[in-house]
Design a protein around this motif. Structure first.
Motif, PDB file in Angstrom:
ATOM      1  N   SER A 127       4.810   1.614  11.048  1.00  0.00           N
ATOM      2  CA  SER A 127       4.886   2.134   9.676  1.00  0.00           C
ATOM      3  C   SER A 127       6.281   2.627   9.314  1.00  0.00           C
ATOM      4  O   SER A 127       6.595   2.798   8.131  1.00  0.00           O
ATOM      5  CB  SER A 127       3.891   3.287   9.505  1.00  0.00           C
ATOM      6  OG  SER A 127       4.196   4.356  10.389  1.00  0.00           O
ATOM      7  N   PHE A 184       3.063  10.737   5.353  1.00  0.00           N
ATOM      8  CA  PHE A 184       2.316   9.492   5.566  1.00  0.00           C
ATOM      9  C   PHE A 184       0.829   9.718   5.306  1.00  0.00           C
ATOM     10  O   PHE A 184       0.173   8.919   4.631  1.00  0.00           O
ATOM     11  CB  PHE A 184       2.534   8.995   6.993  1.00  0.00           C
ATOM     12  CG  PHE A 184       1.816   7.715   7.314  1.00  0.00           C
ATOM     13  CD1 PHE A 184       2.401   6.490   7.036  1.00  0.00           C
ATOM     14  CD2 PHE A 184       0.556   7.726   7.899  1.00  0.00           C
ATOM     15  CE1 PHE A 184       1.742   5.295   7.323  1.00  0.00           C
ATOM     16  CE2 PHE A 184      -0.113   6.546   8.189  1.00  0.00           C
ATOM     17  CZ  PHE A 184       0.487   5.329   7.899  1.00  0.00           C
ATOM     18  N   THR A 239       4.710   7.495   0.630  1.00  0.00           N
ATOM     19  CA  THR A 239       5.532   6.610   1.454  1.00  0.00           C
ATOM     20  C   THR A 239       7.014   6.883   1.289  1.00  0.00           C
ATOM     21  O   THR A 239       7.779   6.849   2.267  1.00  0.00           O
ATOM     22  CB  THR A 239       5.232   5.142   1.106  1.00  0.00           C
ATOM     23  OG1 THR A 239       3.841   4.887   1.315  1.00  0.00           O
ATOM     24  CG2 THR A 239       6.047   4.201   1.972  1.00  0.00           C
ATOM     25  N   SER A 284      -4.149   1.921  10.905  1.00  0.00           N
ATOM     26  CA  SER A 284      -4.002   2.320   9.498  1.00  0.00           C
ATOM     27  C   SER A 284      -4.063   1.068   8.633  1.00  0.00           C
ATOM     28  O   SER A 284      -3.468   0.036   8.991  1.00  0.00           O
ATOM     29  CB  SER A 284      -2.669   3.036   9.260  1.00  0.00           C
ATOM     30  OG  SER A 284      -2.463   3.235   7.872  1.00  0.00           O
ATOM     31  N   HIS A 329      -0.852  -1.265   7.268  1.00  0.00           N
ATOM     32  CA  HIS A 329      -0.182  -2.356   7.978  1.00  0.00           C
ATOM     33  C   HIS A 329      -0.653  -3.738   7.512  1.00  0.00           C
ATOM     34  O   HIS A 329       0.051  -4.732   7.747  1.00  0.00           O
ATOM     35  CB  HIS A 329      -0.429  -2.232   9.475  1.00  0.00           C
ATOM     36  CG  HIS A 329       0.088  -0.961  10.062  1.00  0.00           C
ATOM     37  ND1 HIS A 329       1.358  -0.501   9.824  1.00  0.00           N
ATOM     38  CD2 HIS A 329      -0.498  -0.042  10.882  1.00  0.00           C
ATOM     39  CE1 HIS A 329       1.529   0.642  10.460  1.00  0.00           C
ATOM     40  NE2 HIS A 329       0.427   0.937  11.098  1.00  0.00           N
TER      41      HIS A 329
END
Length: 227
Positions: A180, A149, A154, A10, A13
């Motif tokens: 995450s 997500f 978030t 993803s 990160h």
């Protein structure tokens, strides 16, 4: 300059590990490799299905000068780590230092994950780190977190993870199985350690880079003296 390649599933990160690098390992160059399809395929068909694809990505990173590679996805971490022997550079999984720390903290370990496919790989890693020590592992899916997500929410994602953690009882330590999930550790109220992988994982990878570069320099000096 020493180079650490990071394999992500993803793009979220990238800034996280850049910030950790700035704090903990300034001077280390990070090269981010993002392939979201690796996780999607691993979730659907199992991590072994993506082993060839992971190996290709890692081999390309090494060919482009990486001194070590860090896989930040726990679902495919074991697949990435297994490629190290054939690549000639260290390949680390971000969650191994966290697993070692969890085993050191106690026997009753809860593994919380927002993606169910991450639970067993993380549990297997913890068992490996524990060796012969007895464990009481509990697998805890944060069942409603992942859609947040995927939607880019978030705040709701982290709130759901924290809620799941705070509902736990009779545990010595909690492991947040996915990178995450790390910010949720600061939002929990549970009175036991809640461990996340990014910071200890990056520190271990930075140390591996330094060791690899030092080893290569020593080997080169040895060849020069005997040549």
């Amino acid at each position: 300059m020493t180079v650490l390649a990071l394999l992500h599933t993803s793009p979220v990160h990238v800034p996280v590990f850049d910030a950790l690098r700035d704090q903990d390992a300034p001077g280390l160059e990070l090269r981010h490799l993002v392939d979201e399809q690796l996780l999607a395929r691993a979730r659907e068909l199992g991590p072994d299905v993506v082993s060839e694809a992971v190996g290709s990505v890692l081999a390309e990173a090494v060919a482009e000068g990486a001194d070590a590679v860090l896989c930040t996805c726990s679902t495919i971490g074991a697949v990435a780590e297994a490629a190290s022997a054939s690549l000639g550079v260290p390949v680390l999984r971000v969650d191994r230092p966290m697993a070692a720390a969890a085993v050191a903290r106690g026997r009753r370990i809860a593994v919380v994950a927002a993606v169910a496919s991450t639970l067993e790989p993380t549990a297997a890693l913890i068992r490996e780190e524990a060796g012969d020590r007895p464990l009481a592992l509990r697998m805890v899916p944060a069942e409603h977190a992942w859609p947040y997500f995927e939607a880019g929410d978030t705040e709701a994602y982290l709130a759901e993870i924290a809620r799941t953690v705070d509902a736990l009882t009779d545990v010595d330590v909690v492991v947040l199985a996915q990178a995450s999930m790390a910010p949720a550790a600061e939002r929990t109220t549970l009175k036991v350690p809640v461990l996340a992988s990014p910071r200890p994982g990056l520190r271990a990878a930075a140390a591996a880079v330094e060791a690899a570069v030092a080893g290569a320099a020593a080997a080169s000096a040895g060849r020069t003296r005997t040549g």
